[in-house]
Design a protein around this motif. Structure first.
Motif, PDB file in Angstrom:
ATOM      1  N   MET A  19      53.529   7.085 -22.629  1.00 60.32           N
ATOM      2  CA  MET A  19      54.358   7.951 -23.498  1.00 60.32           C
ATOM      3  C   MET A  19      55.111   7.094 -24.515  1.00 60.32           C
ATOM      4  O   MET A  19      55.116   7.384 -25.705  1.00 60.32           O
ATOM      5  CB  MET A  19      55.398   8.709 -22.670  1.00 60.32           C
ATOM      6  CG  MET A  19      54.820   9.729 -21.764  1.00 60.32           C
ATOM      7  SD  MET A  19      54.587  11.253 -22.655  1.00 60.32           S
ATOM      8  CE  MET A  19      54.479  12.366 -21.287  1.00 60.32           C
ATOM      9  N   ASP A  20      55.768   6.061 -24.010  1.00 59.98           N
ATOM     10  CA  ASP A  20      56.565   5.210 -24.897  1.00 59.98           C
ATOM     11  C   ASP A  20      55.662   4.557 -25.951  1.00 59.98           C
ATOM     12  O   ASP A  20      56.039   4.428 -27.108  1.00 59.98           O
ATOM     13  CB  ASP A  20      57.307   4.126 -24.095  1.00 59.98           C
ATOM     14  CG  ASP A  20      58.450   4.712 -23.270  1.00 59.98           C
ATOM     15  OD1 ASP A  20      58.734   5.921 -23.427  1.00 59.98           O
ATOM     16  OD2 ASP A  20      59.039   3.973 -22.459  1.00 59.98           O
ATOM     17  N   ARG A  21      54.466   4.170 -25.530  1.00 62.50           N
ATOM     18  CA  ARG A  21      53.540   3.519 -26.468  1.00 62.50           C
ATOM     19  C   ARG A  21      53.183   4.463 -27.610  1.00 62.50           C
ATOM     20  O   ARG A  21      53.259   4.109 -28.780  1.00 62.50           O
ATOM     21  CB  ARG A  21      52.278   3.062 -25.722  1.00 62.50           C
ATOM     22  CG  ARG A  21      51.372   2.175 -26.574  1.00 62.50           C
ATOM     23  CD  ARG A  21      50.025   1.926 -25.907  1.00 62.50           C
ATOM     24  NE  ARG A  21      49.209   3.116 -25.767  1.00 62.50           N
ATOM     25  CZ  ARG A  21      48.594   3.739 -26.761  1.00 62.50           C
ATOM     26  NH1 ARG A  21      48.709   3.279 -27.989  1.00 62.50           N
ATOM     27  NH2 ARG A  21      47.870   4.812 -26.529  1.00 62.50           N
ATOM     28  N   VAL A  26      53.527   6.609 -33.216  1.00 60.10           N
ATOM     29  CA  VAL A  26      53.706   7.672 -34.211  1.00 60.10           C
ATOM     30  C   VAL A  26      54.899   7.361 -35.105  1.00 60.10           C
ATOM     31  O   VAL A  26      54.806   7.415 -36.339  1.00 60.10           O
ATOM     32  CB  VAL A  26      53.900   9.049 -33.517  1.00 60.10           C
ATOM     33  CG1 VAL A  26      54.271  10.121 -34.540  1.00 60.10           C
ATOM     34  CG2 VAL A  26      52.639   9.458 -32.765  1.00 60.10           C
ATOM     35  N   VAL A  27      56.012   7.010 -34.477  1.00 61.30           N
ATOM     36  CA  VAL A  27      57.232   6.798 -35.268  1.00 61.30           C
ATOM     37  C   VAL A  27      57.043   5.629 -36.241  1.00 61.30           C
ATOM     38  O   VAL A  27      57.416   5.716 -37.408  1.00 61.30           O
ATOM     39  CB  VAL A  27      58.441   6.561 -34.328  1.00 61.30           C
ATOM     40  CG1 VAL A  27      59.689   6.198 -35.131  1.00 61.30           C
ATOM     41  CG2 VAL A  27      58.708   7.804 -33.495  1.00 61.30           C
ATOM     42  N   SER A  28      56.399   4.576 -35.772  1.00 63.56           N
ATOM     43  CA  SER A  28      56.236   3.420 -36.671  1.00 63.56           C
ATOM     44  C   SER A  28      55.073   3.631 -37.638  1.00 63.56           C
ATOM     45  O   SER A  28      55.018   3.003 -38.678  1.00 63.56           O
ATOM     46  CB  SER A  28      56.028   2.141 -35.848  1.00 63.56           C
ATOM     47  OG  SER A  28      54.846   2.273 -35.069  1.00 63.56           O
ATOM     48  N   GLY A  35      48.786  14.552 -38.425  1.00 64.50           N
ATOM     49  CA  GLY A  35      48.165  13.239 -38.490  1.00 64.50           C
ATOM     50  C   GLY A  35      46.993  13.137 -37.506  1.00 64.50           C
ATOM     51  O   GLY A  35      46.476  14.152 -37.030  1.00 64.50           O
ATOM     52  N   PRO A  36      46.613  11.912 -37.166  1.00 66.25           N
ATOM     53  CA  PRO A  36      45.430  11.712 -36.314  1.00 66.25           C
ATOM     54  C   PRO A  36      45.563  12.288 -34.909  1.00 66.25           C
ATOM     55  O   PRO A  36      44.585  12.784 -34.347  1.00 66.25           O
ATOM     56  CB  PRO A  36      45.280  10.194 -36.261  1.00 66.25           C
ATOM     57  CG  PRO A  36      46.540   9.624 -36.792  1.00 66.25           C
ATOM     58  CD  PRO A  36      47.167  10.643 -37.671  1.00 66.25           C
ATOM     59  N   GLU A 234      53.434  15.830 -34.960  1.00 70.39           N
ATOM     60  CA  GLU A 234      52.538  14.736 -34.574  1.00 70.39           C
ATOM     61  C   GLU A 234      53.015  14.078 -33.268  1.00 70.39           C
ATOM     62  O   GLU A 234      52.212  13.736 -32.402  1.00 70.39           O
ATOM     63  CB  GLU A 234      52.493  13.715 -35.719  1.00 70.39           C
ATOM     64  CG  GLU A 234      51.552  12.551 -35.524  1.00 70.39           C
ATOM     65  CD  GLU A 234      50.071  12.942 -35.585  1.00 70.39           C
ATOM     66  OE1 GLU A 234      49.740  14.120 -35.813  1.00 70.39           O
ATOM     67  OE2 GLU A 234      49.232  12.037 -35.394  1.00 70.39           O
ATOM     68  N   LEU A 235      54.327  13.967 -33.147  1.00 67.15           N
ATOM     69  CA  LEU A 235      54.884  13.372 -31.915  1.00 67.15           C
ATOM     70  C   LEU A 235      54.473  14.183 -30.702  1.00 67.15           C
ATOM     71  O   LEU A 235      54.064  13.634 -29.682  1.00 67.15           O
ATOM     72  CB  LEU A 235      56.411  13.375 -32.002  1.00 67.15           C
ATOM     73  CG  LEU A 235      57.101  12.083 -32.349  1.00 67.15           C
ATOM     74  CD1 LEU A 235      58.611  12.291 -32.395  1.00 67.15           C
ATOM     75  CD2 LEU A 235      56.768  10.981 -31.347  1.00 67.15           C
TER      76      LEU A 235
END
Ligand SMILES: Cc1ncc(COP(=O)(O)O)c(C=O)c1O
Length: 372
Positions: A19-21, A26-28, A35-36, A234-235
């Motif tokens: 999840m964190d990855r 997405v945020v970066s 998005g993708p 997207e998140l």
């Protein structure tokens, strides 16, 4: 022993590294809308349900509303549905200008009773909207036969039925389209709201894709419909891609817990859930029925076992929808279910000990009642 009704954060705890990855990715990455991940998640949902199109939207309610607009439902039309459910189906029917027509439920599955549908059909009836409640499909074969005979469309409220199928044929294949909800407590829940439309119809899919972004056509800033702002972030798409990988295992755990409840409560006078032959049950809810429901709920509370009532008040008793119903006694099975039903904790991050403890408490209550 404390048995909460939900533990949503436990899902994150189990999948934290992944999840964190993806959240960081997405945020970066800077692609926050469509998005993708959004595209890939749609593709995964379409494949899982064996349909041509999946269109991610902002909620299950939006999914139903957009499907109805795409299917041309509006003022003067009647849509047959049930009153023993969450408000979204009826609410969106009313929002289109159409009239909801309530049909009673099957008292064992809580889904629409197909035997009662034909009596509710009029020259204005345009659609049937079965609500696939608690983790299994409605009697889709009978519903489709009736719809075909009367030239009606079927729209599946599959908000609680992600991954459900009848004889291997998944939700979304029994009508013009189906709407899923990813509300946080669903088997596949978002970090917030989310929803998905699935359909095999190219026309419905094209309209839904347009409607979710203001009715925009193929070209930017040219509009074909009066639409909505209803995109899945997207998140959330990324978040749910991670959860989707765990969903099979999580649903297996739900099934194990359902089996424990069934085993411990088998010889009580409580009505246990009934899965229709041919259906898989993803155990979105585990619902029992008792004529002493309120006392049972209070007893469980004293034992630190949470429970919920889905649904305490049928939709035809609520002020905004009263005018579409026929008063008390008009939907006897719906009204009785609302008085007797109790939903027990069932989610992947319970322990077997918690489930056994909850089941033992219910068993104790049922035994005491028999002896009294
Ligand atoms: C049967 C049913 N239909 C529709 C909805 C609406 O979904 P959402 O809350 O995502 O808008 C729900 C959600 O809770 C539901 O349970």
């Amino acid at each position: 022993m404390r048995v909460p009704f939900y533990d949503i954060k436990a899902q994150y705890d189990e999948l934290q590294a992944e999840m964190d990855r993806v959240v960081h990715e997405v945020v970066s990455g800077g692609a926050y809308i469509m998005g993708p991940h959004h595209k890939a998640f749609e593709q995964e949902c379409a494949e899982l349900h064996q349909v041509k199109h999946a269109i991610a939207v902002n909620s299950g309610t939006d999914a139903l509303r957009i499907i109805m607009d795409a299917a041309g439902i509006g003022p003067g039309d009647e849509v047959i549905s049930t009153a023993f459910t969450f408000v979204a189906s009826t609410e969106t029917i009313v929002q289109t200008g159409a009239t909801p027509v309530f049909v009673d439920i099957d008292p064992q599955t809580y889904c629409i009773d197909p035997d009662k549908i034909e009596a509710a059909i009029t020259p204005r009836t345009k659609a049937i909207m079965p609500i696939h409640l608690f983790g299994q499909l409605s009697d889709v074969i009978r519903i489709n036969e009736i719809a075909a005979r009367h030239k009606l469309i079927v729209i599946e409220d599959a908000a609680q039925a992600f991954g459900c199928h009848f004889q291997g044929k998944p939700a979304g294949n029994f009508g013009v389209a189906a709407g899923f909800s990813f509300y946080v407590t669903k088997n596949l829940g978002a970090c917030g709201d989310g929803g998905m439309i699935i359909t095999n119809s190219d026309d419905i899919a094209e309209s839904c894709r347009s409607l979710r972004i203001h009715g925009m056509g193929r070209e930017r800033y040219y509009y074909d419909h009066v639409g909505y702002t209803s995109r899945l972030s997207e998140l959330n798409a990324a978040f749910m891609q991670v959860k989707l990988k765990a969903l099979g295992e999580w649903n297996e755990r739900r099934a194990r817990f359902a089996a424990i409840y069934a085993d411990v409560l088998a010889n009580t006078n409580l009505q246990l859930p009934v899965t229709r032959p041919g259906n898989n049950n993803t155990w979105h809810q585990y619902s029992i029925r008792s004529q002493s429901r309120d006392e049972l709920q209070a007893f469980l509370k004293s034992k630190e076992v949470d429970s919920m009532i889905y649904y305490p008040v049928p939709l035809h008793f609520h002020e905004p929808y009263r005018r579409f119903g026929h008063g008390e006694g008009s939907l006897p099975e719906t009204e009785l279910a609302a008085q007797e039903i109790l939903n027990l904790p069932i989610y992947p991050h319970l322990s077997e000990d918690q489930v056994r403890y909850a089941a033992d408490c219910i068993h104790e209550f049922a035994n005491n009642l028999v002896q009294a």
